[in-house]
Scaffold this active site. Sequence first.
Site, PDB file in Angstrom:
ATOM      1  N   CYS A  32    -114.478  39.123 -90.935  1.00  0.00           N
ATOM      2  CA  CYS A  32    -113.482  40.149 -91.217  1.00  0.00           C
ATOM      3  C   CYS A  32    -112.327  39.580 -92.022  1.00  0.00           C
ATOM      4  CB  CYS A  32    -112.902  40.725 -89.912  1.00  0.00           C
ATOM      5  SG  CYS A  32    -114.121  41.392 -88.761  1.00  0.00           S
ATOM      6  N   CYS A  36    -108.064  43.281 -89.994  1.00  0.00           N
ATOM      7  CA  CYS A  36    -109.090  44.169 -89.453  1.00  0.00           C
ATOM      8  C   CYS A  36    -108.555  44.919 -88.229  1.00  0.00           C
ATOM      9  CB  CYS A  36    -110.327  43.358 -89.053  1.00  0.00           C
ATOM     10  SG  CYS A  36    -111.676  44.391 -88.421  1.00  0.00           S
ATOM     11  N   CYS A  63    -117.954  42.882 -92.055  1.00  0.00           N
ATOM     12  CA  CYS A  63    -117.527  43.956 -91.152  1.00  0.00           C
ATOM     13  C   CYS A  63    -117.547  45.285 -91.902  1.00  0.00           C
ATOM     14  CB  CYS A  63    -116.111  43.662 -90.642  1.00  0.00           C
ATOM     15  SG  CYS A  63    -115.390  44.978 -89.640  1.00  0.00           S
ATOM     16  N   CYS A  66    -113.477  46.859 -91.953  1.00  0.00           N
ATOM     17  CA  CYS A  66    -112.411  46.341 -92.828  1.00  0.00           C
ATOM     18  C   CYS A  66    -112.910  45.921 -94.203  1.00  0.00           C
ATOM     19  CB  CYS A  66    -111.683  45.179 -92.159  1.00  0.00           C
ATOM     20  SG  CYS A  66    -112.676  43.668 -91.982  1.00  0.00           S
TER      21      CYS A  66
END
Length: 532
Positions: A32, A36, A63, A66
């Site tokens: 991430c 995030c 991810c 994000c």
Amino acid sequence: MDDETRYEAVSSRDARFDGEFFFAVVTTGIYCRPSCPAVTPKRANVRFYASAAAAQGAGFRACRRCRPDAVPGSAEWNVRADLVGRAVRFIGDGVVDREGVGGLARRLGYSARQVQRQLTAELGAGPVALARARRAHTARLLLQTTGLPVTDLAFAAGFASIRQFNDTMREIYASTPSELRAAAGVRGGTRPGTRQGASGAARHGAPAGVPLRLAYRGPYAAAEIFDFLQARAVPGVEEVRGGRGARTYRRTLRLTHGSGIAEVDEHAGSRQPRRPRAGLVCPAARGAAGGWLECRLHLTDLRDLSTAVQRMRRLFDLDADPFAVAERLGADPLLGPLVAARPGLRSPGAADPEELAVRTVLGGPPERAAELVRTYGKPLDAADGALTHLFPEPAALTGAEVPGAVRALCVALADGAVALDAGADRDAAERALRALPGVGPATAAYLRMRALGDPDVGPLDGGGASPDAWRPWRSYALHHLWQAAGTGPGGGQPAMTAPVQAPTTSRQANSSISTPSPMHRMTVRVAAHASP
């Protein structure tokens, strides 16, 4: 920055560090960006990486909340002039995709083994892995914004085979290309409308426009950068539509595989994650979590997409770190009030460094460059509003009828004696420019700032206050001083304020200023960097 400090940034969802590092969670297998919005993982389960490619190489997937592959680039690579900094800029411009690792190494002047070793040591990934991450992001973007057939899309993103494309997308995004497209609600398998460009019939099923969000961090002074570009727009190649606050900047692009038209809107989108704690950043930079500029790219060949995106990012200085700039410049007695008045002021780069060099050396108002465009530029197959031509290539400006200084510059650009590409050696390029007739120190420094994207080009040394305390952000100091000269913070107005005409000599600049205040004495030296 140590890992505990990084974890603190993750815990506070601090968007200032997006792109500066990435974190991965071993229990979920994802990586991430620091901001995030997901629940903060336990420290024991977190690993940190210097690049998205390094996290991907360790087996983590991106991810879906994000989208860490879409963050702004780190401003560190714009500051650094060493092997790693230059290599990252070259890779971002697509050199590895076009020329391979060997081509990258030749441009850098090092062996391929040395380049691999240096990049791996600092970024945790070599040039192939970094280029692969770039290709994957381009492919995801095309999947989720166009209906281009997957086969064409894979090659447009730079993949060598469909199998390589499918394997990479599954590995990085844990989804097949079809699943990524379906999640975005895009209908695949159809060829969208194509645009005819200077190169004739569009290839690879180029869409009528690829919609993008060009992300940036921190505050962004959009009005000032659009003012800057509008004052210098060359008719036929650039235009600005709309009124202040709702403008659209449009320009033609000469690219590797074809041509294109880019459109960027002034009105910025924004996101509001949790703010960092008070006291961690300069007050002038606090309170803005970043956002994006809406952009549309109309390309005759989608293989140029990544390169076109990087060129627009450099033009609008979207990888800058306004927090670091505000922290350094905001502490200066002269610049502090200016930084507070204009948080997020950027230092515009160039969509085409060779074009900027020709325009700067030619001098005069934009209409003078427009004459070159009409005479030597390549016409678009069909005019698009006020856009009619591509700016002429250097090789087209080497004839006897071209002004002498411009001709000498274009000969040097055409034969490689002067290199202004993304990862060029800035010191060597400035020396080569200064050796040309008609290119003085002020012009060479201005081109170093804009064409080569150097964030640390200061006013010419003419006595008075030293700008060394502003390093490594002296280019931003210049823009703050130019803006101050236009708004006139007390005292008289300097006659030259981020001028539109060509660079003047320092003596000419001095003759136009009569007010002896410290601000104006500094602005005298700033005026030497005036742009065309």
